[in-house]
Motif scaffolding. Structure first.
Motif, mmCIF file in Angstrom:
data_model
loop_
_atom_site.group_PDB
_atom_site.id
_atom_site.type_symbol
_atom_site.label_atom_id
_atom_site.label_comp_id
_atom_site.label_asym_id
_atom_site.label_seq_id
_atom_site.Cartn_x
_atom_site.Cartn_y
_atom_site.Cartn_z
ATOM 1 N N VAL A 379 0.834 -1.204 0.000
ATOM 2 C CA VAL A 379 0.000 0.000 0.000
ATOM 3 C C VAL A 379 0.870 1.255 0.000
ATOM 4 C CG1 VAL A 379 -1.711 1.316 1.304
ATOM 5 C CG2 VAL A 379 -1.922 -1.172 1.136
ATOM 6 N N LEU A 380 1.907 1.266 0.831
ATOM 7 C CA LEU A 380 2.795 2.421 0.917
ATOM 8 C C LEU A 380 3.525 2.664 -0.395
ATOM 9 C CD1 LEU A 380 4.221 4.641 2.557
ATOM 10 C CD2 LEU A 380 5.874 2.908 3.288
ATOM 11 N N GLY A 381 3.980 1.592 -1.043
ATOM 12 C CA GLY A 381 4.719 1.743 -2.295
ATOM 13 C C GLY A 381 3.878 2.362 -3.393
ATOM 14 N N VAL A 382 2.642 1.909 -3.528
ATOM 15 C CA VAL A 382 1.753 2.479 -4.546
ATOM 16 C C VAL A 382 1.460 3.949 -4.246
ATOM 17 C CG1 VAL A 382 -0.544 2.331 -5.562
ATOM 18 C CG2 VAL A 382 0.730 0.244 -5.089
ATOM 19 N N LEU A 422 8.679 -1.326 -5.587
ATOM 20 C CA LEU A 422 9.765 -2.301 -5.487
ATOM 21 C C LEU A 422 10.598 -2.035 -4.236
ATOM 22 C CD1 LEU A 422 10.995 -2.168 -9.204
ATOM 23 C CD2 LEU A 422 9.387 -3.802 -8.204
ATOM 24 N N ASN A 423 10.890 -0.775 -3.986
ATOM 25 C CA ASN A 423 11.703 -0.422 -2.821
ATOM 26 C C ASN A 423 11.036 -0.832 -1.519
ATOM 27 O OD1 ASN A 423 13.323 0.730 -4.743
ATOM 28 N ND2 ASN A 423 12.902 2.841 -4.172
ATOM 29 N N THR A 424 9.747 -0.521 -1.391
ATOM 30 C CA THR A 424 9.052 -0.820 -0.136
ATOM 31 C C THR A 424 9.015 -2.322 0.131
ATOM 32 O OG1 THR A 424 6.931 -0.776 -1.323
ATOM 33 C CG2 THR A 424 7.624 1.240 -0.225
ATOM 34 N N MET A 425 8.744 -3.119 -0.889
ATOM 35 C CA MET A 425 8.688 -4.559 -0.685
ATOM 36 C C MET A 425 10.065 -5.130 -0.350
ATOM 37 S SD MET A 425 5.590 -5.135 -0.846
ATOM 38 C CE MET A 425 5.816 -6.877 -0.553
ATOM 39 N N LEU A 473 19.742 0.525 -11.586
ATOM 40 C CA LEU A 473 19.230 0.602 -10.220
ATOM 41 C C LEU A 473 17.841 -0.006 -10.100
ATOM 42 C CD1 LEU A 473 20.400 4.216 -9.240
ATOM 43 C CD2 LEU A 473 21.403 2.034 -8.557
ATOM 44 N N THR A 474 17.037 0.128 -11.153
ATOM 45 C CA THR A 474 15.714 -0.522 -11.148
ATOM 46 C C THR A 474 15.851 -2.035 -11.122
ATOM 47 O OG1 THR A 474 14.795 1.345 -12.400
ATOM 48 C CG2 THR A 474 13.519 -0.694 -12.369
ATOM 49 N N ILE A 475 16.800 -2.552 -11.882
ATOM 50 C CA ILE A 475 17.060 -3.995 -11.873
ATOM 51 C C ILE A 475 17.473 -4.451 -10.474
ATOM 52 C CG2 ILE A 475 18.631 -5.785 -12.742
ATOM 53 C CD1 ILE A 475 18.642 -4.274 -15.420
ATOM 54 N N LEU A 476 18.285 -3.635 -9.793
ATOM 55 C CA LEU A 476 18.700 -3.964 -8.429
ATOM 56 C C LEU A 476 17.492 -4.169 -7.522
ATOM 57 C CD1 LEU A 476 20.774 -4.114 -6.056
ATOM 58 C CD2 LEU A 476 20.612 -1.615 -5.932
ATOM 59 N N MET A 477 16.541 -3.250 -7.548
ATOM 60 C CA MET A 477 15.383 -3.350 -6.655
ATOM 61 C C MET A 477 14.446 -4.482 -7.062
ATOM 62 S SD MET A 477 16.453 -1.140 -4.678
ATOM 63 C CE MET A 477 15.174 -1.505 -3.482
#
Length: 554
Positions: A379-382, A422-425, A473-477
């Motif tokens: 929820v937070l990520g969205v 992605l970051n939050t999860m 960096l997107t691939i990293l997350m």
């Protein structure tokens, strides 16, 4: 007979299905109650909300630093960006393992103390067993005003030592480190970057001690005290910034001095508050317990080295493209980290509650906590993606007026917004693993994820420039989130109603020293590869010889 065999087969299939953990179940089980204000929801919120404010306060102070320095010029802004990346690389490599291990150990010891206190209360209630003299002796010998927790004292001692070492590394090695980052002696960024880095290094001991102390309070499930201290320090930083930068005309040095003074203020407040609750230093040196710190710390050291190296490599590649891409990258990275750290508050809440629940044997609460924090993370990520996507383009001029920097910055904004879920999860999965003391998997998975990410950065950045860096960096997350889901696929049910991490202690115990150092060696080898690529003539056989030496030693 056939019916009995069929019934036994069905029961066996049910048992096997119970033992296998559905990886998607944890996201949707009781999802309707994700924001329900029940006991668990309130406990998570009471820990996560102050932690979110505290975690966001420091990056926001850095954003304010960035805004002030951006008014000086793009060269100074780019120089500070490189220095901050270096400071984070050197300090977080050691700070993160210390804070994470401290939180788990203190939570476990605090839970054990609570159990002992309850047992003591039961003994006090049996007045017919103990006479008054014996009872008074028992109470006076077991209950003291301050708690004596070996993990607290050990964390503070380690924090002080690590901080001093970090300060020496940054001050004495500022020049060579800046050269490795692509800021050569003839660069316009070299002088302001060196000034800022050396002055910030003076505050390294305060940073490490304050973070270790915050880990102690998090283990107590108290995130309000660190919030008060952090806000006080950041307010002082905001007040001192314009005074030192513009009024006293100290420029970049003034920004660094303001930050250092605020860090020492935070450390002083936290130690003062902690002194009222626990014994800071034990009566004897032998009471210090460094065993579990080093055991789990080596694993997390490899982990944080790998992920921080990815971020520093990305900053280095942006610096090699020039001052404008580096300035834009600095702004985007500060926003990216400031917002994604909100999810770290959920991770901290999950870690503290899980470690406490496991110490008490409350596996049902552990399962519910893991599900709830992951659902809150989605929820937070969205929410963050929607807010950032709709506001950053309008707010970009707050950080700089340079047209070229703004143009490049607008390229990175979609990546900053889109990667928030992605970051939050990824952060919340880390909290679940740390709460279960699953440090081994956290270390090895991150090393392999980082290896792949570094390869992507090396391939994409030279061809696609600024866009290639953010794709990497997107691939990293993405890979960090996938690693968390994959680990979730390998969870089982100990009993139909009790959840636990599979063989966590056995897995940690099976990690030998050679495997731990091999984990660190993989990261070091990547550094040698990059050094070889940047200096192919001088270092033609460097990587090959190093690899041969490793194989000979093992």
């Amino acid at each position: 007979m056939a019916f009995e065999l069929c019934s036994e087969e069905v029961n066996l299939m049910q048992t096997q299905s119970e033992k296998r953990w559905n990886p998607l179940r944890i996201f949707f089980e009781d999802a309707w109650s994700v924001l329900k204000p029940d006991d668990l929801g309130r406990e998570i919120t009471q820990i996560a909300f102050p932690a979110a404010l505290a975690l966001t306060a420091d990056p926001l102070a850095s954003l304010i630093d960035t805004a002030f320095i951006g008014r000086i010029g793009s060269v100074e802004l780019a120089a500070v960006g490189v220095s901050i990346a270096i400071f984070n690389q050197v300090t977080k490599v050691f700070n993160f393992p210390l804070v994470s291990v401290t939180t788990s150990l203190v939570a476990e010891e605090d839970a054990t103390t609570e159990i002992m206190d309850k047992e003591l209360d039961m003994e006090e209630s049996t007045k017919d067993i103990l006479d008054s003299d014996e009872k008074d002796l028992l109470i006076s010998s077991t209950r003291i005003e301050k708690k004596l927790l070996p993990s607290v004292s050990s964390a503070l001692v380690l924090g002080g030592a690590i901080g001093i070492i970090e300060a020496f590394i940054l001050i004495l090695g500022a020049g060579p480190i800046l050269s490795i980052m692509g800021v050569n002696s003839d660069s316009l960024m070299r002088f302001p970057a060196g000034q800022y880095l050396k002055l910030r290094a003076v505050g390294a001991p305060a940073v490490v001690i304050s973070l270790a102390t915050q880990g102690v309070f998090r283990g107590f499930k108290d995130t309000m005290t660190p919030l008060y201290a952090t806000v006080a320090g950041d307010i002082s930083n905001i007040i001192l910034d314009p005074v030192l930068i513009f009024l006293l005309r100290l420029g970049v040095s003034g920004a660094a001095v303001a930050h250092v003074l605020s860090q020492y203020l935070i450390a002083y407040i936290l130690l003062w508050k902690l002194h009222k609750r626990v014994v800071l230093l034990p009566p004897k040196i032998s009471d210090l317990q460094f065993g579990r710190f080093f055991k789990s710390g080596f694993l997390l050291l490899a982990r944080v080295t790998a992920v921080t190296f990815c971020l520093t490599l990305a900053a280095s590649m942006a610096a090699r493209q020039g001052k404008d891409p580096m300035a834009a990258f600095q702004i985007c990275m500060q926003i990216w980290m400031a917002t994604s750290l909100l999810a770290d508050a959920l991770a901290l809440a999950g870690q503290a509650i899980l470690a406490n629940a496991f110490a008490k044997g409350d596996f049902e609460k552990a399962k519910n906590t893991a599900s709830r924090t992951l659902q809150m993370g989605m929820v937070l990520g969205v929410f963050l993606a929607v807010v950032l996507g709709g506001s950053l383009n309008m707010l970009s001029k707050v950080f700089t007026n340079d047209v070229n920097v703004l143009k490049i910055m607008h390229i990175g904004i979609p990546f900053v917004a889109a990667t928030q879920p992605l970051n939050t999860m990824a952060f919340v999965f880390d909290g679940v693993n740390f709460g279960a003391s699953d440090f081994a998997y956290a270390a090895y998975s991150m090393v392999f994820v980082s290896i792949f990410t570094i390869l992507c950065l090396l391939i994409l950045a030279p061809y696609w420039g600024f866009v290639g860096i953010w794709i990497g960096l997107t691939i990293l997350m993405i890979l960090r989130m996938v690693a968390g889901i994959w680990r979730n696929c390998n969870r089982t049910l100990e009993f139909p109603s009790k959840w636990r991490i599979l063989e966590t202690e056995k897995l940690n115990d099976s990690i030998s020293s050679s495997r731990i150092f091999h984990c660190i060696w993989l990261v070091a080898k990547l550094i040698l590869v990059l050094f070889h690529l940047s200096n192919p003539t001088q270092n033609e056989n460097l990587v090959i010889d190093a690899d041969y030496a490793w194989r000979e030693d093992n």
